[in-house]
Design a protein around this motif. Structure first.
Motif, PDB file in Angstrom:
ATOM      1  N   ALA A  90      48.444  16.035 -39.075  1.00 33.20           N
ATOM      2  CA  ALA A  90      47.755  16.538 -37.890  1.00 33.20           C
ATOM      3  C   ALA A  90      48.071  15.712 -36.649  1.00 33.20           C
ATOM      4  CB  ALA A  90      46.249  16.576 -38.135  1.00 33.20           C
ATOM      5  N   ALA A  91      48.217  14.395 -36.801  1.00 30.01           N
ATOM      6  CA  ALA A  91      48.532  13.533 -35.661  1.00 30.01           C
ATOM      7  C   ALA A  91      49.868  13.933 -35.045  1.00 30.01           C
ATOM      8  CB  ALA A  91      48.555  12.072 -36.101  1.00 30.01           C
ATOM      9  N   MET A  92      50.839  14.287 -35.879  1.00 30.56           N
ATOM     10  CA  MET A  92      52.140  14.737 -35.378  1.00 30.56           C
ATOM     11  C   MET A  92      52.009  16.066 -34.642  1.00 30.56           C
ATOM     12  SD  MET A  92      54.677  13.964 -38.578  1.00 30.56           S
ATOM     13  CE  MET A  92      54.908  12.327 -39.253  1.00 30.56           C
ATOM     14  N   VAL A  93      51.196  16.968 -35.170  1.00 29.17           N
ATOM     15  CA  VAL A  93      51.009  18.265 -34.520  1.00 29.17           C
ATOM     16  C   VAL A  93      50.464  18.077 -33.114  1.00 29.17           C
ATOM     17  CG1 VAL A  93      49.695  20.418 -34.544  1.00 29.17           C
ATOM     18  CG2 VAL A  93      50.655  19.516 -36.677  1.00 29.17           C
ATOM     19  N   LEU A  94      49.413  17.261 -32.968  1.00 27.23           N
ATOM     20  CA  LEU A  94      48.759  17.100 -31.672  1.00 27.23           C
ATOM     21  C   LEU A  94      49.666  16.434 -30.636  1.00 27.23           C
ATOM     22  CD1 LEU A  94      45.137  16.051 -32.714  1.00 27.23           C
ATOM     23  CD2 LEU A  94      46.093  18.341 -32.362  1.00 27.23           C
ATOM     24  N   GLU A 124      54.240  26.570 -32.951  1.00 24.29           N
ATOM     25  CA  GLU A 124      54.239  26.850 -34.387  1.00 24.29           C
ATOM     26  C   GLU A 124      53.405  25.807 -35.134  1.00 24.29           C
ATOM     27  OE1 GLU A 124      55.319  29.389 -35.920  1.00 24.29           O
ATOM     28  OE2 GLU A 124      57.074  30.247 -34.921  1.00 24.29           O
ATOM     29  N   ALA A 125      53.558  24.535 -34.742  1.00 21.93           N
ATOM     30  CA  ALA A 125      52.827  23.462 -35.412  1.00 21.93           C
ATOM     31  C   ALA A 125      51.323  23.600 -35.185  1.00 21.93           C
ATOM     32  CB  ALA A 125      53.327  22.110 -34.896  1.00 21.93           C
ATOM     33  N   TYR A 126      50.931  23.948 -33.969  1.00 26.10           N
ATOM     34  CA  TYR A 126      49.510  24.135 -33.677  1.00 26.10           C
ATOM     35  C   TYR A 126      48.937  25.297 -34.483  1.00 26.10           C
ATOM     36  CZ  TYR A 126      48.452  20.756 -29.990  1.00 26.10           C
ATOM     37  OH  TYR A 126      48.175  19.601 -29.314  1.00 26.10           O
ATOM     38  N   THR A 127      49.714  26.353 -34.648  1.00 23.95           N
ATOM     39  CA  THR A 127      49.277  27.497 -35.441  1.00 23.95           C
ATOM     40  C   THR A 127      49.065  27.101 -36.895  1.00 23.95           C
ATOM     41  OG1 THR A 127      50.445  29.041 -33.981  1.00 23.95           O
ATOM     42  CG2 THR A 127      49.892  29.826 -36.181  1.00 23.95           C
ATOM     43  N   TYR A 128      49.972  26.308 -37.426  1.00 23.30           N
ATOM     44  CA  TYR A 128      49.861  25.828 -38.805  1.00 23.30           C
ATOM     45  C   TYR A 128      48.585  25.004 -38.984  1.00 23.30           C
ATOM     46  CZ  TYR A 128      51.170  23.226 -43.082  1.00 23.30           C
ATOM     47  OH  TYR A 128      51.195  22.651 -44.329  1.00 23.30           O
ATOM     48  N   LEU A 129      48.304  24.116 -38.033  1.00 23.61           N
ATOM     49  CA  LEU A 129      47.123  23.266 -38.137  1.00 23.61           C
ATOM     50  C   LEU A 129      45.837  24.094 -38.095  1.00 23.61           C
ATOM     51  CD1 LEU A 129      45.792  20.536 -38.391  1.00 23.61           C
ATOM     52  CD2 LEU A 129      46.158  20.173 -35.939  1.00 23.61           C
ATOM     53  N   ALA A 130      45.809  25.149 -37.304  1.00 25.09           N
ATOM     54  CA  ALA A 130      44.639  26.032 -37.267  1.00 25.09           C
ATOM     55  C   ALA A 130      44.400  26.670 -38.637  1.00 25.09           C
ATOM     56  CB  ALA A 130      44.820  27.105 -36.205  1.00 25.09           C
ATOM     57  N   LYS A 131      45.480  27.071 -39.292  1.00 23.61           N
ATOM     58  CA  LYS A 131      45.365  27.662 -40.627  1.00 23.61           C
ATOM     59  C   LYS A 131      44.821  26.642 -41.628  1.00 23.61           C
ATOM     60  CE  LYS A 131      49.154  30.981 -39.974  1.00 23.61           C
ATOM     61  NZ  LYS A 131      50.528  31.357 -40.395  1.00 23.61           N
ATOM     62  N   VAL A 132      45.243  25.386 -41.465  1.00 22.58           N
ATOM     63  CA  VAL A 132      44.765  24.326 -42.346  1.00 22.58           C
ATOM     64  C   VAL A 132      43.258  24.145 -42.195  1.00 22.58           C
ATOM     65  CG1 VAL A 132      44.800  21.830 -42.733  1.00 22.58           C
ATOM     66  CG2 VAL A 132      46.946  23.078 -42.486  1.00 22.58           C
ATOM     67  N   ILE A 133      42.796  24.072 -40.941  1.00 25.77           N
ATOM     68  CA  ILE A 133      41.367  23.871 -40.697  1.00 25.77           C
ATOM     69  C   ILE A 133      40.551  25.046 -41.220  1.00 25.77           C
ATOM     70  CG2 ILE A 133      39.613  23.644 -38.888  1.00 25.77           C
ATOM     71  CD1 ILE A 133      41.689  22.039 -37.303  1.00 25.77           C
ATOM     72  N   ALA A 134      41.063  26.248 -41.023  1.00 26.99           N
ATOM     73  CA  ALA A 134      40.374  27.428 -41.550  1.00 26.99           C
ATOM     74  C   ALA A 134      40.265  27.343 -43.075  1.00 26.99           C
ATOM     75  CB  ALA A 134      41.118  28.688 -41.133  1.00 26.99           C
ATOM     76  N   LYS A 135      41.370  26.996 -43.727  1.00 28.24           N
ATOM     77  CA  LYS A 135      41.396  26.890 -45.183  1.00 28.24           C
ATOM     78  C   LYS A 135      40.416  25.835 -45.677  1.00 28.24           C
ATOM     79  CE  LYS A 135      43.030  26.974 -49.471  1.00 28.24           C
ATOM     80  NZ  LYS A 135      42.793  28.079 -50.416  1.00 28.24           N
ATOM     81  N   GLN A 136      40.380  24.683 -45.007  1.00 32.61           N
ATOM     82  CA  GLN A 136      39.506  23.592 -45.409  1.00 32.61           C
ATOM     83  C   GLN A 136      38.026  23.968 -45.373  1.00 32.61           C
ATOM     84  OE1 GLN A 136      41.274  21.425 -47.245  1.00 32.61           O
ATOM     85  NE2 GLN A 136      39.945  19.854 -46.387  1.00 32.61           N
ATOM     86  N   ASN A 137      37.694  24.915 -44.536  1.00 29.78           N
ATOM     87  CA  ASN A 137      36.295  25.290 -44.347  1.00 29.78           C
ATOM     88  C   ASN A 137      35.984  26.685 -44.879  1.00 29.78           C
ATOM     89  OD1 ASN A 137      35.066  22.981 -42.535  1.00 29.78           O
ATOM     90  ND2 ASN A 137      37.107  23.384 -41.734  1.00 29.78           N
TER      91      ASN A 137
END
Length: 304
Positions: A90-94, A124-137
């Motif tokens: 996530a740090a790399m994405v931001l 693309e990286a920001y989109t991936y991170l959003a999917k991760v957060i959605a999945k986690q919750n």
């Protein structure tokens, strides 16, 4: 506005941590003679990214996500074959250091650089991170905005500040223009778009910026450079960016260190600059396509 072909604009100025000026100019819809006011919404475009970054850092502060944990351990990507994806966190994405392109033109995303190697602006990286957060919750991109509302928007006192198109926003949304022609893209506005899907106006976004500066200690990563841009980087050449933090670009003006982000969606252009030391800055939204010249005009006035 006349010289840049801008039909409508919303602007706010922050001084000493307070919004001291906020006004709408021109037309949100030319054909219907609807004028821009402080309640007119615009597509925030990439001004979505700093808001999403603050959302992610809020979750990190609450130990709900580890910024340094490889994202594939939360959710393996479905559109990356190159196993370098296992290094992305996530740090790399931001900070835009994933090595991924801004947007891919194929179903499979190819790397431009090794993760962590250099700056590479990536939606693309920001989109991936959003999917991760959605999945986690246990959420989807259709329901993630509700989580954003409870974790950040409500805590910051930001009303009608959404990553999806709500009925209230739709009723007051400015029409996008490319020169004199109405333009509209066909993306799904019911899905959380972390890279460019925020809807905002200058008054609400300025309130977000005042809160961000007020809580600088909680969002310290957004004000500390993580990667210097190379001298031949096109983003550096166009916008004068020195470095990138976890969410913001670093720009020096007359020996002052400032933090910036701009945005372009089809038919919309936006920009902000803040100086946390002086609690000073601006934000503007326009319904004009690729109107990046407005940034320099405002900064020549405000940083003279």
């Amino acid at each position: 506005m006349d010289s840049l072909g801008v039909h409508g604009m919303s602007i706010a100025v922050i001084n000493n941590g307070k919004i001291v000026y906020c006004k709408g100019y021109g037309f949100s819809n030319v054909a219907q003679s609807e004028r821009v006011d402080n309640r007119t919404f615009f597509e925030a475009a990439s001004l979505s990214k700093p808001v999403f970054a603050s959302f992610v850092l809020t979750l990190a502060n609450e130990n709900k996500i580890d910024l340094n944990k490889p994202l594939y351990e939360y959710l393996p990507p479905t559109n990356m074959i190159d196993e370098r994806y296992k290094k992305i966190n996530a740090a790399m994405v931001l900070s835009h250091t994933t090595g991924l392109p801004n947007w891919s033109e194929s179903d499979t995303i190819n790397f431009l650089y090794n993760p962590g190697e250099k700056f590479s602006y990536s939606g693309e990286a920001y989109t991936y991170l959003a999917k991760v957060i959605a999945k986690q919750n246990n959420l989807t991109l259709e329901t993630l905005d509700n989580y954003f509302q409870s974790e950040l928007a409500k805590k910051f006192g930001l009303k009608d500040f959404h990553f999806i198109l709500t009925p209230t926003i739709k009723n007051k949304l400015a029409t996008g223009y490319q020169d004199s022609s109405v333009v509209y893209d066909d993306r799904d506005r019911n899905r959380f778009d972390s890279a460019g899907g925020l809807y905002a106006n200058a008054s609400t976004y300025a309130k977000f910026l005042t809160q961000l500066m007020k809580r600088e200690d909680l969002f310290n990563d957004m004000f500390v450079p993580r990667i210097d841009l190379e001298s031949n980087d096109i983003v550096k050449e166009i916008f004068g960016i020195e470095a990138w933090t976890s969410g913001l670009a670093v720009i020096k003006i007359k020996n002052s260190v400032n933090f910036w982000h701009g945005g372009n969606n089809l038919g919309f252009t936006s920009s902000f600059m803040i100086n946390p030391e002086k609690k000073f800055g601006y934000v503007f939204f326009t319904n004009a396509d690729q109107c990046n010249g407005m940034k320099k005009i405002l900064e020549d006035i405000l940083w003279q």
